[in-house]
Design an enzyme around this catalytic site. Structure first.
Site, PDB file in Angstrom:
ATOM      1  N   CYS A  86      33.508 -29.029  60.313  1.00  0.00           N
ATOM      2  CA  CYS A  86      33.780 -30.472  60.401  1.00  0.00           C
ATOM      3  C   CYS A  86      34.692 -30.741  61.598  1.00  0.00           C
ATOM      4  CB  CYS A  86      34.411 -30.974  59.113  1.00  0.00           C
ATOM      5  SG  CYS A  86      33.332 -30.835  57.674  1.00  0.00           S
ATOM      6  N   TYR A 132      34.818 -21.190  60.844  1.00  0.00           N
ATOM      7  CA  TYR A 132      35.802 -21.450  61.898  1.00  0.00           C
ATOM      8  C   TYR A 132      36.388 -20.222  62.595  1.00  0.00           C
ATOM      9  CZ  TYR A 132      35.764 -26.141  59.853  1.00  0.00           C
ATOM     10  OH  TYR A 132      35.372 -27.361  59.403  1.00  0.00           O
ATOM     11  N   ARG A 189      33.344 -34.055  63.507  1.00  0.00           N
ATOM     12  CA  ARG A 189      32.021 -34.671  63.333  1.00  0.00           C
ATOM     13  C   ARG A 189      31.930 -35.425  62.021  1.00  0.00           C
ATOM     14  NH1 ARG A 189      29.022 -32.438  59.331  1.00  0.00           N
ATOM     15  NH2 ARG A 189      29.774 -30.416  58.613  1.00  0.00           N
ATOM     16  N   SER A 190      32.632 -34.924  60.991  1.00  0.00           N
ATOM     17  CA  SER A 190      32.588 -35.504  59.651  1.00  0.00           C
ATOM     18  C   SER A 190      33.986 -35.450  59.075  1.00  0.00           C
ATOM     19  CB  SER A 190      31.612 -34.706  58.769  1.00  0.00           C
ATOM     20  OG  SER A 190      31.658 -35.152  57.422  1.00  0.00           O
ATOM     21  N   TRP A 209      39.012 -23.508  49.580  1.00  0.00           N
ATOM     22  CA  TRP A 209      37.676 -23.067  49.992  1.00  0.00           C
ATOM     23  C   TRP A 209      36.862 -22.482  48.836  1.00  0.00           C
ATOM     24  CZ3 TRP A 209      34.746 -23.658  54.264  1.00  0.00           C
ATOM     25  CH2 TRP A 209      35.373 -24.143  55.415  1.00  0.00           C
ATOM     26  N   TYR A 253      34.690 -41.320  49.853  1.00  0.00           N
ATOM     27  CA  TYR A 253      33.747 -41.140  48.762  1.00  0.00           C
ATOM     28  C   TYR A 253      33.880 -42.276  47.752  1.00  0.00           C
ATOM     29  CZ  TYR A 253      32.143 -36.651  50.413  1.00  0.00           C
ATOM     30  OH  TYR A 253      31.551 -35.675  51.171  1.00  0.00           O
ATOM     31  N   ASP A 264      36.344 -36.613  55.721  1.00  0.00           N
ATOM     32  CA  ASP A 264      36.681 -37.196  54.435  1.00  0.00           C
ATOM     33  C   ASP A 264      38.091 -37.771  54.584  1.00  0.00           C
ATOM     34  OD1 ASP A 264      37.512 -37.759  51.878  1.00  0.00           O
ATOM     35  OD2 ASP A 264      37.021 -35.787  51.046  1.00  0.00           O
ATOM     36  N   GLU A 315      46.013 -22.052  55.825  1.00  0.00           N
ATOM     37  CA  GLU A 315      44.604 -22.086  56.231  1.00  0.00           C
ATOM     38  C   GLU A 315      44.475 -21.887  57.738  1.00  0.00           C
ATOM     39  OE1 GLU A 315      40.750 -24.994  55.615  1.00  0.00           O
ATOM     40  OE2 GLU A 315      42.615 -25.870  56.379  1.00  0.00           O
ATOM     41  N   ASN A 325      43.631 -31.920  58.063  1.00  0.00           N
ATOM     42  CA  ASN A 325      43.121 -31.749  59.421  1.00  0.00           C
ATOM     43  C   ASN A 325      44.135 -32.175  60.470  1.00  0.00           C
ATOM     44  OD1 ASN A 325      40.006 -33.029  58.158  1.00  0.00           O
ATOM     45  ND2 ASN A 325      40.552 -30.876  58.418  1.00  0.00           N
TER      46      ASN A 325
END
Length: 313
Positions: free
Chosen positions: A195, A129, A215-216, A87, A258, A218, A65, A226
């Site tokens: 994100c 991105y 910013r966000s 994705w 979640y 999971d 990725e 990440n």
């Protein structure tokens, strides 16, 4: 006293969110438990890489990725050719909504790979991105009318990544070593606004430190990718700039779990992290854009079993 394992800070944050987080009703309709504002720090010295060990992370998927981002491509077809499916959810949901065709994910992906025209129409994610990283739009004044100046978009945008490498080499003391993905003018064209939006780098004592603001996040699913991807990017940049890797600092804004991931969270929190995996870069590529998956090797990675959970779209 034994040094704390690098992954413990992640598990501590997970436990804190799960026990103290505020219940939020998010855009997916699933619901989360969330905290606002968190930070972790990982050393990348001696080839260290912060792969989670309490569950298996498919690091080659994350690496592919990152390499895809660096091409500037925004279509999922090259990912699917390499069996990277992370994705697909967004274009698949868009296709189903627009056409009413309740196609399976497997059939949709197979058609994207086999049919270039179909992929061009239904596989693009918008200016996500890689587009912003390598082709941030530029404009020049082309005239004016009664309402003021007129501008036209130039065919070649700003390659932030290439500029960053040159800046690291030629102006290492700069405080402007930044890659930004949050292009406000184009957010509504993106399948998912970024994100992991802002990367900043610092050169100190011959070492490259990197900071990611997300910013966000999971924390249950996305974080593992990440943190590996950002660390890989720092390692590649350091090699290209003739620097040693230093620290990776991760910062999260809305950090959440979640509510339907209870089984994942509870299983992972029951596990104890162990081991010290290494990431080897096997050659120095001609440029930051010329690495391939064969250039990376992860060693001494002995994770516990994978934990699956649904993605909220």
């Amino acid at each position: 006293m034994a040094e704390q394992h690098y992954e413990q800070q992640y598990l501590d944050l997970m436990r804190r969110i799960w026990t103290e987080g505020t219940v939020q009703h998010d855009r997916t309709g699933v619901g989360t438990k969330a905290l606002f504002g968190a930070q972790m720090r990982f050393s990348l010295a001696d080839d260290a890489i912060p792969l989670l060990t309490t569950k298996r992370v498919f690091w080659k998927t994350a690496a592919r990725e990152m390499l895809w981002f660096l091409t500037g491509n925004t279509n999922i077809r090259p990912l699917l050719v390499n069996k990277v499916r992370i994705w697909t959810d967004w274009p698949l949901a868009h296709y189903r909504q627009e056409t009413g065709d309740d196609i399976s994910q497997d059939d949709f992906e197979a058609r994207i790979v086999a049919d270039e025209e179909f992929a061009l129409k239904w596989g693009d994610l918008g200016p996500v991105y890689g587009k912003q990283w390598t082709d941030w739009p530029r404009y020049e004044q082309s005239g004016s009318d009664s309402e003021g100046p007129l501008y036209r978009r130039l065919s070649q945008g700003i390659n932030q990544v290439a500029a960053l490498v040159e800046s690291l080499k030629n102006n290492p003391a700069s405080r402007r070593h930044i890659i930004e993905g949050w292009n406000v003018a184009e957010l509504d064209q993106m399948a998912l606004p970024p994100c992991h939006k802002t990367y900043q780098f610092q050169v100190a004592d011959g070492k490259l430190n990197g900071l990611l603001f997300q910013r966000s996040c999971d924390l249950g699913l996305g974080f593992a990718f990440n943190v590996f991807s950002a660390s890989l990017l720092i390692r590649m940049l350091a090699q290209q700039a003739g620097l040693q890797p230093g620290d990776f600092i991760w910062q999260g804004g809305d950090v959440h779990l979640y509510i339907n991931h209870a089984e994942l969270v509870e299983e992972q929190l029951s596990r104890t992290p162990s081991g010290a995996p290494k990431l080897r870069i096997l050659r120095k590529a001609d440029s930051i854009f010329d690495y391939s998956i064969e250039d990376f090797a992860v060693e001494d990675y002995v994770p516990q079993a994978h934990i699956s959970a649904p993605v909220a779209v």
